[in-house]
Write an enzyme that holds these catalytic residues in place. Structure first.
Site, PDB file in Angstrom:
ATOM      1  N   LYS A 154      93.717  34.203  25.424  1.00 31.48           N
ATOM      2  CA  LYS A 154      93.764  34.090  23.975  1.00 31.48           C
ATOM      3  C   LYS A 154      94.175  32.671  23.575  1.00 31.48           C
ATOM      4  O   LYS A 154      95.192  32.151  24.061  1.00 31.48           O
ATOM      5  CB  LYS A 154      94.755  35.109  23.386  1.00 31.48           C
ATOM      6  CG  LYS A 154      94.304  36.553  23.483  1.00 31.48           C
ATOM      7  CD  LYS A 154      93.127  36.835  22.565  1.00 31.48           C
ATOM      8  CE  LYS A 154      92.794  38.317  22.511  1.00 31.48           C
ATOM      9  NZ  LYS A 154      91.676  38.601  21.588  1.00 31.48           N
ATOM     10  N   LYS A 250      82.018  46.309  20.264  1.00 33.09           N
ATOM     11  CA  LYS A 250      83.236  47.114  20.160  1.00 33.09           C
ATOM     12  C   LYS A 250      82.928  48.345  19.314  1.00 33.09           C
ATOM     13  O   LYS A 250      82.326  48.224  18.244  1.00 33.09           O
ATOM     14  CB  LYS A 250      84.368  46.318  19.511  1.00 33.09           C
ATOM     15  CG  LYS A 250      84.879  45.142  20.336  1.00 33.09           C
ATOM     16  CD  LYS A 250      85.979  44.394  19.586  1.00 33.09           C
ATOM     17  CE  LYS A 250      86.510  43.239  20.403  1.00 33.09           C
ATOM     18  NZ  LYS A 250      87.512  42.434  19.631  1.00 33.09           N
TER      19      LYS A 250
END
Length: 331
Positions: A154, A250
């Site tokens: 991240k 997703k």
């Protein structure tokens, strides 16, 4: 007798503690807040789990309300196919879609992939996510996870070149994916991509904000770039091919497995690589995505690994491998 003939619908909000703290460019959290839909037909109950995402204007309370608001439609006989047009793509529709799929499988006594005509899913290597932090903190976390073959890093914008280099030094043999979560700008895009290329990063996820990513089409991309916030369902694929090399599917974005399977086929037909992703959630949210994982170049289904505990009968994680769900969990 009506409850034996038509599904009965219930939903609830659950909170699952995260092991430590999960941080991305938009903030940090210490728990995963999920909404679970339960569709009951006689003695059989199908379940689906979703994660409302503030980035898309969703809240747990509004998602719960949207699910419960479909009770009358279910009494009138709403099925999974009709659900696709009855609700917009959303976390709420995802929970209902997956609950109905689970119910179909349990009522038939077959596994859901057999009912859908899909190959039986096999174990896949999943990413393991390193939260956003200082280069030193991220390097320490990456070093502890360096035995895993695939790490997802991240990033957060300023200072990302140093973070990328520090993680690579700590995990020299890992395949790396980085996720900027829309935190880069046109001013630092090329420098950050160059740093990724220098570190041998395989994929960069959503570097620029959705709707402001045209610069990706104007530059030579030294690393493959994956759309996340810029892509939701089949309809949003159009116009992305000049900017992105892959798309992150997703289920909370597609509004369920039904649309996700169709989107995967459409994306592959248009030349995209597939990544299947997740939010931080329990194995119940990951289980349906294992069917998409079979077509995916990149599998990012590590949500339960980031929790302090998972639900009973959760997915089996064997270090780097995630296995298909048992019927006791889903499908």
């Amino acid at each position: 007798m009506a409850s034996e003939k038509v599904p009965m619908l219930e939903a609830k909000i659950e909170r699952w503690p995260i092991e430590g703290r999960f941080t991305i460019s938009r903030g940090a959290k210490t728990e995963a807040v999920v909404v679970v839909a339960e569709v009951r037909h006689g003695e059989v109950t199908g379940r689906g789990e979703c994660v409302p995402y503030h980035r898309y204007g969703e809240t747990p309370e509004a998602t719960l309300s949207a699910i419960v608001g479909m009770k009358d439609a279910f009494v009138r006989g709403l099925d999974r196919q009709a659900l696709q047009s009855a609700m917009p793509p959303s976390a709420a529709r995802n929970a209902l879609d997956c609950a109905l799929l689970d119910l179909e499988a349990k009522r038939s006594g077959e596994r859901i992939w057999d009912l859908l005509g899909c190959p039986a899913p096999l174990p896949r290597v999943t990413t393991y996510t390193i939260s956003l932090g200082s280069p030193e903190t991220m390097a320490a976390a990456a070093g502890k996870a360096a035995y895993r073959p695939l790490l997802k890093i991240k990033l957060g914008g300023q200072g990302d070149e140093a973070r990328i280099a520090a993680v690579r030094r700590a995990a020299p043999d890992c395949e790396l994916i980085v996720d900027a979560n829309e935190a880069w700008t046109e001013a630092n895009l090329e420098a950050n991509l160059a740093a990724c290329a220098h570190a041998g990063v395989t994929l960069v996820e959503q570097p620029l904000p959705a709707g402001h990513d045209a610069a990706l089409a104007r530059i030579k991309r030294p690393v493959a770039v994956c759309a996340d916030e810029s892509v939701h369902d089949r309809a949003s694929l159009n116009g992305l091919r000049d900017r992105y090399d892959a798309v992150n599917i997703k289920l909370d974005k597609t509004g369920g497995l039904t649309e996700a399977l169709a989107m995967a086929d459409a994306a592959i037909a248009q030349g995209f690589d597939i990544m299947v992703g997740c939010m931080v959630a329990t194995s119940l949210a990951m289980a349906p995505a294992m069917l998409i994982a079979q077509q995916a170049r990149f599998v990012d289904l590590d949500g339960p690994l980031l929790l302090a505990r998972d639900r009973d009968c959760g997915l089996r994680y064997d270090d780097t491998l995630v296995y298909p769900p048992d019927a006791a969990l889903w499908g």
